[in-house]
Scaffold this active site. Structure first.
Site, PDB file in Angstrom:
ATOM      1  N   ARG A 165       0.834  -1.197   0.000  1.00  0.00           N
ATOM      2  CA  ARG A 165       0.000   0.000   0.000  1.00  0.00           C
ATOM      3  C   ARG A 165       0.876   1.257   0.000  1.00  0.00           C
ATOM      4  O   ARG A 165       2.036   1.224   0.375  1.00  0.00           O
ATOM      5  CB  ARG A 165      -0.904   0.022   1.236  1.00  0.00           C
ATOM      6  CG  ARG A 165      -1.840  -1.169   1.363  1.00  0.00           C
ATOM      7  CD  ARG A 165      -2.626  -1.087   2.658  1.00  0.00           C
ATOM      8  NE  ARG A 165      -3.583  -2.184   2.812  1.00  0.00           N
ATOM      9  CZ  ARG A 165      -3.327  -3.320   3.446  1.00  0.00           C
ATOM     10  NH1 ARG A 165      -2.136  -3.526   3.997  1.00  0.00           N
ATOM     11  NH2 ARG A 165      -4.249  -4.256   3.547  1.00  0.00           N
ATOM     12  N   LYS A 170      -1.782  -2.426   8.034  1.00  0.00           N
ATOM     13  CA  LYS A 170      -2.865  -1.843   8.827  1.00  0.00           C
ATOM     14  C   LYS A 170      -2.837  -2.397  10.245  1.00  0.00           C
ATOM     15  O   LYS A 170      -2.522  -3.556  10.466  1.00  0.00           O
ATOM     16  CB  LYS A 170      -4.213  -2.138   8.168  1.00  0.00           C
ATOM     17  CG  LYS A 170      -4.443  -1.353   6.874  1.00  0.00           C
ATOM     18  CD  LYS A 170      -5.838  -1.594   6.335  1.00  0.00           C
ATOM     19  CE  LYS A 170      -6.105  -0.712   5.123  1.00  0.00           C
ATOM     20  NZ  LYS A 170      -7.471  -0.909   4.576  1.00  0.00           N
ATOM     21  N   HIS A 225      -2.922   2.610  -5.604  1.00  0.00           N
ATOM     22  CA  HIS A 225      -3.861   1.512  -5.344  1.00  0.00           C
ATOM     23  C   HIS A 225      -4.111   0.684  -6.606  1.00  0.00           C
ATOM     24  O   HIS A 225      -4.281  -0.538  -6.536  1.00  0.00           O
ATOM     25  CB  HIS A 225      -5.183   2.036  -4.806  1.00  0.00           C
ATOM     26  CG  HIS A 225      -6.147   0.938  -4.471  1.00  0.00           C
ATOM     27  ND1 HIS A 225      -5.969   0.117  -3.370  1.00  0.00           N
ATOM     28  CD2 HIS A 225      -7.262   0.496  -5.099  1.00  0.00           C
ATOM     29  CE1 HIS A 225      -6.951  -0.775  -3.332  1.00  0.00           C
ATOM     30  NE2 HIS A 225      -7.740  -0.575  -4.373  1.00  0.00           N
ATOM     31  N   ARG A 274      -1.373  -1.725  -6.892  1.00  0.00           N
ATOM     32  CA  ARG A 274      -1.613  -2.853  -5.969  1.00  0.00           C
ATOM     33  C   ARG A 274      -2.613  -3.820  -6.597  1.00  0.00           C
ATOM     34  O   ARG A 274      -2.442  -5.040  -6.552  1.00  0.00           O
ATOM     35  CB  ARG A 274      -2.130  -2.306  -4.639  1.00  0.00           C
ATOM     36  CG  ARG A 274      -2.499  -3.347  -3.582  1.00  0.00           C
ATOM     37  CD  ARG A 274      -2.811  -2.616  -2.281  1.00  0.00           C
ATOM     38  NE  ARG A 274      -3.512  -3.421  -1.295  1.00  0.00           N
ATOM     39  CZ  ARG A 274      -2.935  -4.227  -0.433  1.00  0.00           C
ATOM     40  NH1 ARG A 274      -1.630  -4.384  -0.445  1.00  0.00           N
ATOM     41  NH2 ARG A 274      -3.655  -4.902   0.454  1.00  0.00           N
ATOM     42  N   HIS A 325      -3.962  -9.117   3.598  1.00  0.00           N
ATOM     43  CA  HIS A 325      -5.393  -9.129   3.911  1.00  0.00           C
ATOM     44  C   HIS A 325      -5.670 -10.056   5.082  1.00  0.00           C
ATOM     45  O   HIS A 325      -5.025 -11.098   5.215  1.00  0.00           O
ATOM     46  CB  HIS A 325      -6.213  -9.597   2.701  1.00  0.00           C
ATOM     47  CG  HIS A 325      -6.333  -8.568   1.625  1.00  0.00           C
ATOM     48  ND1 HIS A 325      -6.618  -8.881   0.316  1.00  0.00           N
ATOM     49  CD2 HIS A 325      -6.220  -7.213   1.658  1.00  0.00           C
ATOM     50  CE1 HIS A 325      -6.671  -7.777  -0.393  1.00  0.00           C
ATOM     51  NE2 HIS A 325      -6.427  -6.762   0.385  1.00  0.00           N
TER      52      HIS A 325
END
Length: 297
Positions: free
Chosen positions: A148, A172, A242, A245, A268
């Site tokens: 990211r 994240k 993005h 990605r 993820h």
């Protein structure tokens, strides 16, 4: 005494490990709703609002021209706040308990083709010296790792492990993952460091990617960099980190990678997040199906 909103901010930062950018977005949405209730209902504190008041805010946002996805994001912030109030037993029931998100048209993210990637990496000209080497490396790193934008900006010198040819990425919620680096990318890193060491001054010395002034990159800088180079070779409307990605995931799947592997590489938490990329591979899947099935003569 700490207000509930202040306690909510601490909760997001300290317990949920949300980034400063995310916390600011949540706080802005909650404050915006506070101002709305004060102006329209003469209500200073939002902890005791009812759904009708929130519905009124939603209508005003839609009337102001906000997209369904933007409205849903704001309501998501409110929902998190009321969940927090439930957690600390300040309310007994969330006013958003039965709320249904507004329907949003699905945006089709069109990845770059392999030809477009080849053009931007091998055919166009880059500036001489530090900036050109850095820019090409950033594009190649996005394409070969699927990281990211925020992850790239936060990379440190210590993120690279030459021994195992891997990159440590902080994703994240501060979740670490290790992604492999291709030899061609490691070669570019060597050239980049040679130029980086020649910068007249370096302020943010721990960070991997810097501007020519020696400071770490920011969101706008990286977005403009990607947009600039891809505008030279592509007419696609969306040209962003993005999309790179998205391109990484799509090309991996098109070339035989399994969904679980792509999920791990992207960082993820569930397969559901990764499956959004599979629709881009449908044309490739159809081709394989048509070529392989005996009934298709």
């Amino acid at each position: 005494m700490q207000s509930n909103v202040e306690a909510f901010i601490d909760y997001l930062q300290l317990q949920k490990n949300y980034s400063l950018h995310t916390v600011k977005a949540y706080l802005a949405d909650v404050h915006e709703f506070e101002l709305f209730t004060k102006e329209h209902f003469d209500q200073e504190v939002i902890d005791s609002v009812v759904y009708a008041q929130i519905r009124s805010w939603i209508v005003s946002l839609v009337d102001a021209g906000l997209s369904s996805s933007s409205v849903n994001r704001k309501i998501s912030s409110l929902k998190s706040y009321f969940k927090f109030l439930l957690r600390i037993k300040q309310i007994e029931k969330s006013p958003l308990l039965k709320h249904k998100a507004l329907k949003s048209p699905k945006k089709i993210q069109i990845p770059f083709s392999e030809r477009e990637i080849d053009l931007v990496l091998n055919q166009i000209s880059y500036p001489e010296g530090f900036e050109g080497i850095r820019d090409k490396l950033i594009i190649d790193l996005f394409y070969t790792t699927g990281i990211r934008k925020a992850e790239l900006i936060s990379l440190k010198l210590s993120s690279i492990d030459y021994g195992s040819t891997t990159l440590k990425v902080v994703g994240k919620r501060n979740k670490d993952r290790i992604v492999p680096l291709l030899p061609i990318v490691l070669e570019q890193f060597n050239r980049y460091f040679s130029e980086r060491n020649l910068l007249p001054q370096i302020k943010d010395s721990n960070y991997l990617f810097l501007t020519k002034k020696g400071v770490k990159l920011n969101d706008t800088f990286v977005y403009r960099l990607i947009n600039l180079y891809f505008s030279a070779i592509s007419e696609k409307v969306k040209k962003s980190p993005h999309i790179l990605r998205h391109t990484f995931a799509t090309h991996m799947l098109n070339n035989g990678a399994d969904l679980n592997s792509v999920k791990e590489l992207l960082g993820h938490s569930s397969l559901a997040s990764t499956q959004v990329y599979t629709h881009s591979s449908l044309s490739e899947l159809k081709k394989v199906y048509q070529d392989a099935h005996p009934r298709n003569n």
